[in-house]
Write an enzyme that holds these catalytic residues in place. Structure first.
Site, mmCIF file in Angstrom:
data_model
loop_
_atom_site.group_PDB
_atom_site.id
_atom_site.type_symbol
_atom_site.label_atom_id
_atom_site.label_comp_id
_atom_site.label_asym_id
_atom_site.label_seq_id
_atom_site.Cartn_x
_atom_site.Cartn_y
_atom_site.Cartn_z
ATOM 1 N NE ARG A 26 -7.008 -5.080 9.635
ATOM 2 C CZ ARG A 26 -7.607 -5.195 10.591
ATOM 3 N NH1 ARG A 26 -7.681 -6.540 10.769
ATOM 4 N NH2 ARG A 26 -8.083 -4.560 11.434
ATOM 5 C CG ASP A 27 -11.529 -6.203 10.562
ATOM 6 O OD1 ASP A 27 -11.887 -7.239 10.678
ATOM 7 O OD2 ASP A 27 -11.467 -5.576 11.713
ATOM 8 C CG HIS A 219 -16.011 -6.745 14.560
ATOM 9 N ND1 HIS A 219 -15.894 -7.141 13.507
ATOM 10 C CD2 HIS A 219 -14.748 -5.922 14.894
ATOM 11 C CE1 HIS A 219 -14.667 -6.995 13.294
ATOM 12 N NE2 HIS A 219 -13.876 -6.320 14.061
ATOM 13 C CB CYS A 250 -10.280 -11.268 13.887
ATOM 14 S SG CYS A 250 -8.906 -12.390 14.183
HETATM 15 P P1 HMG Z 1 4.133 -18.121 13.326
HETATM 16 O O1 HMG Z 1 3.846 -19.233 12.735
HETATM 17 O O2 HMG Z 1 4.512 -18.185 14.942
HETATM 18 O O3 HMG Z 1 5.337 -17.472 12.777
HETATM 19 O O4 HMG Z 1 2.917 -17.201 13.197
HETATM 20 P P2 HMG Z 1 6.849 -17.825 12.927
HETATM 21 O O5 HMG Z 1 7.691 -16.722 13.538
HETATM 22 O O6 HMG Z 1 7.293 -19.091 13.818
HETATM 23 O O7 HMG Z 1 7.682 -17.999 11.320
HETATM 24 C C1 HMG Z 1 7.383 -19.054 10.770
HETATM 25 C C2 HMG Z 1 7.704 -18.901 9.282
HETATM 26 O O8 HMG Z 1 6.777 -17.555 8.831
HETATM 27 C C3 HMG Z 1 9.137 -18.228 9.217
HETATM 28 O O9 HMG Z 1 9.517 -18.446 7.861
HETATM 29 C C4 HMG Z 1 8.940 -16.533 9.053
HETATM 30 O O10 HMG Z 1 10.020 -15.939 8.672
HETATM 31 C C5 HMG Z 1 7.819 -16.422 8.273
HETATM 32 P P3 HMG Z 1 10.501 -19.781 7.585
HETATM 33 O O11 HMG Z 1 11.939 -19.537 8.590
HETATM 34 O O12 HMG Z 1 9.897 -20.953 8.184
HETATM 35 O O13 HMG Z 1 10.954 -19.875 6.276
HETATM 36 N N1 HMG Z 1 6.993 -15.294 8.742
HETATM 37 C C6 HMG Z 1 6.336 -14.548 8.029
HETATM 38 N N2 HMG Z 1 6.188 -14.283 6.643
HETATM 39 C C7 HMG Z 1 5.757 -13.085 6.085
HETATM 40 N N3 HMG Z 1 5.202 -12.186 6.862
HETATM 41 C C8 HMG Z 1 5.262 -12.289 8.291
HETATM 42 C C9 HMG Z 1 5.965 -13.263 9.071
HETATM 43 N N4 HMG Z 1 5.939 -13.775 10.286
HETATM 44 C C10 HMG Z 1 6.780 -14.829 10.031
HETATM 45 N N5 HMG Z 1 4.824 -11.384 9.270
HETATM 46 C C11 HMG Z 1 2.549 -14.607 13.165
HETATM 47 C C12 HMG Z 1 3.233 -15.536 13.892
HETATM 48 C C13 HMG Z 1 2.340 -13.583 13.984
HETATM 49 C C14 HMG Z 1 3.324 -14.294 12.088
HETATM 50 C C15 HMG Z 1 1.182 -15.217 12.873
HETATM 51 O O14 HMG Z 1 0.404 -15.819 13.996
HETATM 52 C C16 HMG Z 1 0.207 -14.289 12.261
HETATM 53 O O15 HMG Z 1 0.539 -13.536 10.989
HETATM 54 N N6 HMG Z 1 -0.757 -13.616 12.853
HETATM 55 C C17 HMG Z 1 -1.781 -12.770 12.288
HETATM 56 C C18 HMG Z 1 -3.168 -13.146 12.284
HETATM 57 C C19 HMG Z 1 -4.134 -12.176 11.752
HETATM 58 O O16 HMG Z 1 -4.037 -11.324 10.765
HETATM 59 N N7 HMG Z 1 -5.273 -11.777 12.497
HETATM 60 C C20 HMG Z 1 -6.269 -10.661 11.998
HETATM 61 C C21 HMG Z 1 -5.903 -9.498 12.382
HETATM 62 S S1 HMG Z 1 -6.168 -9.131 13.983
HETATM 63 C C22 HMG Z 1 -7.780 -8.464 14.027
HETATM 64 O O17 HMG Z 1 -8.582 -8.634 13.092
HETATM 65 C C23 HMG Z 1 -8.450 -7.778 15.055
HETATM 66 C C24 HMG Z 1 -8.380 -6.207 14.807
HETATM 67 O O18 HMG Z 1 -9.337 -6.012 13.702
HETATM 68 C C25 HMG Z 1 -9.115 -5.457 15.960
HETATM 69 C C26 HMG Z 1 -10.086 -6.036 16.462
HETATM 70 O O19 HMG Z 1 -11.428 -6.289 15.920
HETATM 71 O O20 HMG Z 1 -10.199 -6.360 17.715
HETATM 72 C C27 HMG Z 1 -7.068 -5.573 14.463
HETATM 73 MG MG MG Z 2 -11.685 -5.923 13.668
#
Ligand code: HMG
Ligand code: MG
Length: 308
Positions: A26-27, A219, A250
């Protein structure tokens, strides 16, 4: 300890076992420019399981246009179903993500929040209170449907836009996730700026009971990840996140680079007399294989040393 390799610290003290939480699929893969085929992701996870890793965070159900590298999450989860009862959490950002994870039969999800406003906006397109309220709500929904929930608090040490993060903000956010019912909360050094002194200071803010439910997610941007694990061990942390081969980062965190490499973590822990149950040689071979698929060498010192 794998008998094929010398004990790096003979006579090290015996310590209680710790658990490694593997985030490579994943990450590790979420920010790679080179996309990895679904069949190779499934193979990656199978190889981890064979090497003794458990849990393995296998994918995320985030917006596919934001993280196209993991758009095949349902297929990946389906492809590793036979590995159950291995714990295979998936990252979930919102209701829609939970729905997709439920449909794909996920047994454990991970929710994630930020104590800084800028990263909440960049990573989740909301503010930090909104993200926390969403995480609490998703946790309640998931628990109600028999899914267990892990929590992440990102940017626990520093944020590329806001600088040093106040410890009080991390403490309160972590406590909210624990109170919501997360079985464990992982403290993320998303951009790898933490140091052992800062880790110690943060962990001292929690009670012993709370520390029993915490993990550390490092990290290695500034080369402090293993030192931070040592500081975490000293403070009583027993769960450490890492990614095989040092993959990861990320894509929305500005300066983030790879996670602590699982091989480096295993080498250090086994050298301290802490049994990990991980077959280091087969894990390093898996990381070499993935590095070749990605067209570059692994940043892990241990993977490079073992491949020479
Ligand atoms: P948004 O653009 O605000 O979404 O993104 P929305 O709520 O406005 O929806 C837009 C459209 O997307 C809609 O469809 C929703 O249904 C659809 P439409 O009505 O236009 O047809 N939609 C989705 N479709 C599939 N799956 C979903 C989903 N959600 C909405 N889940 C959102 C908001 C939260 C979805 C976006 O910002 C996002 O996906 N963010 C995740 C980013 C990410 O993956 N970052 C990396 C992971 S975190 C990390 O790495 C840190 C960690 O490792 C720890 C550390 O290191 O600290 C964990
Ligand atoms: Mg991370």
């Amino acid at each position: 300890m794998n008998p094929a390799f010398p004990d790096p610290h003979p006579g090290g003290p015996e310590r209680p076992e710790v658990s490694i939480y593997e985030v490579g699929p994943r990450d590790g893969l979420q920010a790679e420019a080179q996309s990895v085929a679904t069949v190779d992701k499934i193979d990656f996870i199978d190889r981890f399981a064979a090497a003794g890793l458990n849990p393995i965070e296998v994918t995320s159900f985030v917006l596919p246009t934001w993280v196209p590298q993991l758009a095949d999450s349902a297929e990946v989860l389906d492809g590793v179903r036979d590995l159950a009862p291995l714990r295979m959490p998936v990252l979930v950002p919102n209701d829609r993500g939970l729905e997709r994870a439920q449909k794909a039969n996920a047994q454990t999800i991970a929710v994630f929040v930020s104590p800084t406003e800028t990263f909440a906006r960049k990573n989740l397109n909301t503010d930090k209170d909104g993200a926390l309220a969403d995480a609490e709500h998703i946790t309640a929904e998931a628990l109600g449907s028999g899914i267990t929930v892990r929590g992440y608090v990102s940017m626990c040490f520093g944020d590329p836009w806001e600088g040093k993060v106040p410890i009080e903000d991390v403490l309160s956010m972590t406590r909210r996730l624990l109170a919501a019912g997360c079985y464990e909360v992982s403290l993320g050094d998303t951009i790898g700026v933490g140091t052992p002194g800062h880790v110690r200071e943060l962990l001292e803010g929690f009670t012993e009971q709370e520390r029993d439910r915490l993990a550390l997610h490092t990290h290695d941007t500034y080369g402090q990840a293993l030192a931070n694990v040592l500081a975490g061990l000293d403070a009583g942390i027993r769960v450490f996140d890492s990614a095989a081969g040092g993959l990861g980062g990320c894509p929305f965190a500005g300066s983030a680079t790879g996670n602590l490499a699982t091989e480096d973590l295993v080498w250090m822990l086994e050298g301290m007399g802490i049994s990990t149950g991980v077959d280091l040689s087969s894990l390093a071979a898996t990381s070499e294989w993935m590095a070749k698929l990605l067209g570059r060498t692994s940043p892990s010192s241990v993977v490079r040393a073992l491949s020479n």
